[in-house]
Each structure stands twice: as structure tokens, then as C-alpha cells.
Write an enzyme that holds these catalytic residues in place. Structure first.
Site, PDB file in Angstrom:
ATOM      1  N   GLU A 108      -0.870  -1.591   7.064  1.00 45.19           N
ATOM      2  CA  GLU A 108      -0.205  -2.832   6.660  1.00 45.19           C
ATOM      3  C   GLU A 108       1.039  -3.145   7.476  1.00 45.19           C
ATOM      4  OE1 GLU A 108      -1.226  -4.185   2.195  1.00 45.19           O
ATOM      5  OE2 GLU A 108       0.388  -2.734   2.373  1.00 45.19           O
ATOM      6  N   ASP A 139      -5.201   2.829  -3.313  1.00 47.83           N
ATOM      7  CA  ASP A 139      -3.868   3.400  -3.142  1.00 47.83           C
ATOM      8  C   ASP A 139      -3.597   4.477  -4.193  1.00 47.83           C
ATOM      9  OD1 ASP A 139      -3.601   1.479  -1.161  1.00 47.83           O
ATOM     10  OD2 ASP A 139      -2.574   0.067  -2.495  1.00 47.83           O
ATOM     11  N   THR A 194     -14.311   6.515  -0.204  1.00 47.30           N
ATOM     12  CA  THR A 194     -14.328   6.161  -1.625  1.00 47.30           C
ATOM     13  C   THR A 194     -15.482   5.189  -1.876  1.00 47.30           C
ATOM     14  OG1 THR A 194     -12.722   4.377  -1.261  1.00 47.30           O
ATOM     15  CG2 THR A 194     -11.865   6.540  -1.890  1.00 47.30           C
ATOM     16  N   LYS A 211       0.802  -1.214   0.000  1.00 46.68           N
ATOM     17  CA  LYS A 211       0.000   0.000   0.000  1.00 46.68           C
ATOM     18  C   LYS A 211       0.843   1.276   0.000  1.00 46.68           C
ATOM     19  CE  LYS A 211      -4.025   0.102   1.920  1.00 46.68           C
ATOM     20  NZ  LYS A 211      -4.827  -0.115   0.696  1.00 46.68           N
ATOM     21  N   ALA A 212       1.835   1.364   0.873  1.00 43.69           N
ATOM     22  CA  ALA A 212       2.635   2.592   0.931  1.00 43.69           C
ATOM     23  C   ALA A 212       3.461   2.778  -0.336  1.00 43.69           C
ATOM     24  CB  ALA A 212       3.539   2.580   2.159  1.00 43.69           C
ATOM     25  N   ALA A 213       4.032   1.696  -0.847  1.00 41.05           N
ATOM     26  CA  ALA A 213       4.802   1.784  -2.085  1.00 41.05           C
ATOM     27  C   ALA A 213       3.897   2.203  -3.241  1.00 41.05           C
ATOM     28  CB  ALA A 213       5.483   0.451  -2.385  1.00 41.05           C
ATOM     29  N   ASN A 214       2.675   1.674  -3.280  1.00 44.37           N
ATOM     30  CA  ASN A 214       1.724   2.068  -4.315  1.00 44.37           C
ATOM     31  C   ASN A 214       1.405   3.558  -4.224  1.00 44.37           C
ATOM     32  OD1 ASN A 214       1.510  -0.573  -5.218  1.00 44.37           O
ATOM     33  ND2 ASN A 214      -0.370  -0.990  -4.093  1.00 44.37           N
TER      34      ASN A 214
END
Length: 333
Positions: free
Chosen positions: A146, A272, A240, A46-49
Site C-alpha cells: 500500500e 490483515d 488464504t 493494511k499495516a495499521a490493521n
């Protein structure tokens, strides 16, 4: 970014995982074995995305996470750098593989996901906090669920008052305890989907938000979003709603921002994409409504393609200028 640590930036702290995809006609039911028609791997977490979605729009972006000491760790860092993401503060866990997500996608683009965090859970708390503490005013710190909530909470606590904290409480489970409650309370903006909203405003969380208000009785008749707003610092919640767009609720009321109509191929990572685009827009000086409008566009494009990060559009693809925004506030003299 050692040489540009005072650059107003989007900082995503959290997980990188290698995504392993299976594509088939339909998703398996309990006990059912389904033949896949295709298989692939892609970068995720998630953070990388979020970092990739932000960087592709032109925002100065950093990712801080923990990778394994296997071959996938260096490959992940190289891929993030290729997308313009600064990764100099990432950690490596000795003897622990890089995390994995197993993603199953049907012919309508619907998906189910299981994630094994691997090294992602081993990001040192001190590193997360120190990186967040160095953010200048106007920066945006993005956090999720995560990695251990205690790590994300330390980053939020260390962030200076002039940095905005955007929190995607996903998955919602870690936010049902005391440490998760503390992190929710440090958020300026919450971004979550309808299922996560339901999970955070029922059961134990309902009792928590009741305690956060002026009195348990004062929560009677409040909507799930209003209940959640009671426990946040910024009192702004964005929900969302898939193809319907997103709802912004703040002190001015609730506003629905529509999304472009598209034919979905793979919805994995759309949330993300939304969060990363929103963070990039806010960092660039956009209003909340402007940011959500752009985020809906980015998420809509992402679902028309396979995979997470590889599906995210660039600023030029959207026909907009790169979101570099304000240059360097607080730059050393």
C-alpha cells in the site's frame, strides 16, 4: 519504541487510512447507484490493521507509517496506542491529509474497496530502513504494497538476518516491476489470497519467476505457488482461501489448514487480521502450522463483525494466553 528498541517485536511498516464505510443490500454494478442502509467510519490501512491484530493477541507490536497533519492523524495514533501499538517512530506529512479508504459492503459481507493513500505514501525511506535495522533476532517485519514498494524494500533490506520478513504483496500491481521483484526476493514468508496469487504468476510476473529459477525451461509444469516460491528467500508461501482456510507450501509440500465455519457480516480486513495473527504467533515462537491455525481463527472471528481493526479479537476472547513469547533477546546489558 525508544526505550525498548531491542524488544523482540512485530514491526508493521506501511499505511494507515481512515475507512469510510457504506453498507447496503448489494454492491453497485457499473453505472448503478445504490442506496446505503448505514454509514460509518473506522480505523484502517493494511499495516495499521496488522499491528492491531498482533497487539490484541499480546505481542509487543510497533507501527511505522506516515499520517497527515489534519485532525485524523493524532486520532489515528491515539487509537493505535489504545490498542497497545507503539507508534513513536511514525511520521507526519505537512500539508497532506491522512489517507482514506472507501469501503462498500453488501448484506452477505462481500466488499469492494478503493483507497487514496494521502500521507501514507510519504513515509521517509530512511525512517523505514532505520526502524527495521534496529530489530533484534526473533522479530517479525511485516510489509505490504500500500505504500511505495521502494520504501518497503528498503526496510526489508535493512532488517537483520535474524528477523523474519513476512510480506503480503497486496495490492499485487506494485510487485510486477523490478523493485517489487526485489522485495519478493527478500521475503521469508509470503501471505496472499488466491486472486493475488493469480496476478503475481501471470503475464510479466510469470516471466520474472522464470528468470529467477535455474532456467526458463525448468519452470514448465510448476503450479502458480511453486512459480512464486522460486523468487522468495524463505520459499514459504501461504495462500488464504476464505472459508476453506489457508494452504501452506514450503519445502515439505502443501498443507491445508481449515478455518472455523462462521456467518460472514463484513470480510473487509480479514486478510490483515490473518497476517497480524500469524506474525504475532511466529514472533512468539510458534511453528508455521500453529501460526496459520491461529490466524485462521482470528480471521474467522473478524468477518463476523463490521469494520477492519475494530473487529479483531483479543487473546482473552479466543481463550488463549497473550502471545508475549520469548522476552527480550539481544537486550542491552
Amino acid at each position: 519504541m525508544r526505550t525498548g528498541a531491542r524488544l523482540v517485536t512485530v514491526l508493521a511498516v506501511g499505511a494507515y487510512t481512515l475507512d469510510l464505510y457504506m453498507f447496503g443490500d448489494h454492491l453497485p454494478a457499473t453505472g448503478e447507484s445504490v442506496d446505503a442502509c448505514d454509514y460509518a467510519t473506522a480505523h484502517g490501512g493494511k499495516a495499521a490493521n496488522v499491528a492491531v491484530a498482533s497487539a490484541r493477541l499480546g505481542a509487543p507490536t510497533r507501527f511505522v507509517g506516515c499520517l497527515g497533519d489534519d485532525a485524523d492523524g493524532p486520532a489515528a495514533l491515539a487509537a493505535l496506542r489504545a490498542d497497545g501499538v507503539e507508534v513513536g517512530d511514525c511520521a507526519t506529512a505537512d500539508g497532506v491529509p491522512t489517507g482514506r479508504s472507501f469501503v462498500y459492503v453488501d448484506r452477505h459481507g462481500r466488499q469492494i474497496v478503493m483507497t487514496w493513500p494521502g500521507a501514507a505514501n510519504l513515509l521517509p525511506v530512511s525512517r523505514a530502513a532505520a526502524t527495521a535495522a534496529g530489530l533484534p533476532d526473533g522479530s517479525v517485519l511485516v510489509l505490504q504494497g500500500e505504500i511505495p514498494v521502494a520504501t518497503s524494500s528498503a526496510a526489508a533490506a535493512a532488517a537483520p538476518p535474524g528477523a523474519r520478513v513476512v510480506l503480503n504483496p497486496s495490492p499485487p500491481g506494485p510487485f510486477l516491476g523490478d523493485t517489487g521483484e526485489e522485495l519478493l526476493g527478500r521475503a521469508d514468508v509470503l501471505v496472499l489470497n488466491e486472486g493475488e496469487l493469480s496476478a503475481l504468476t501471470t503475464g510479466a510476473t510469470g516471466a520474472r519467476t522464470g528468470r529467477a529459477g535455474p532456467g526458463r525451461g525448468s519452470t514448465a509444469g510448476l503450479s502458480p505457488v511453486e512459480l512464486l516460491r522460486l523468487g522468495t528467500r524463505g520459499r514459504t508461501v501461504i495462500v488464504t482461501c476464505g472459508e476453506r482456510g489457508a494452504e501452506i507450501t514450503d519445502d515439505h509440500g502443501t498443507t491445508l489448514v481449515g478455518a472455523p465455519r462462521v456467518d460472514a457480516v463484513d470480510t473487509t480486513g480479514a486478510g490483515d487480521a490473518f497476517t497480524g495473527a500469524l506474525a504475532a504467533a511466529l514472533r512468539g515462537g510458534a511453528s508455521l502450522a500453529q501460526g496459520v491455525r491461529l490466524a485462521c481463527r482470528v480471521a474467522a472471528v473478524s468477518v463476523t463483525r463490521r469494520f477492519c481493526a475494530p473487529s479483531y479479537p483479543s487473546a482473552s476472547e479466543l481463550g488463549i494466553a497473550p502471545l508475549r513469547g520469548p522476552s527480550e533477546r539481544g537486550r542491552p546489558g
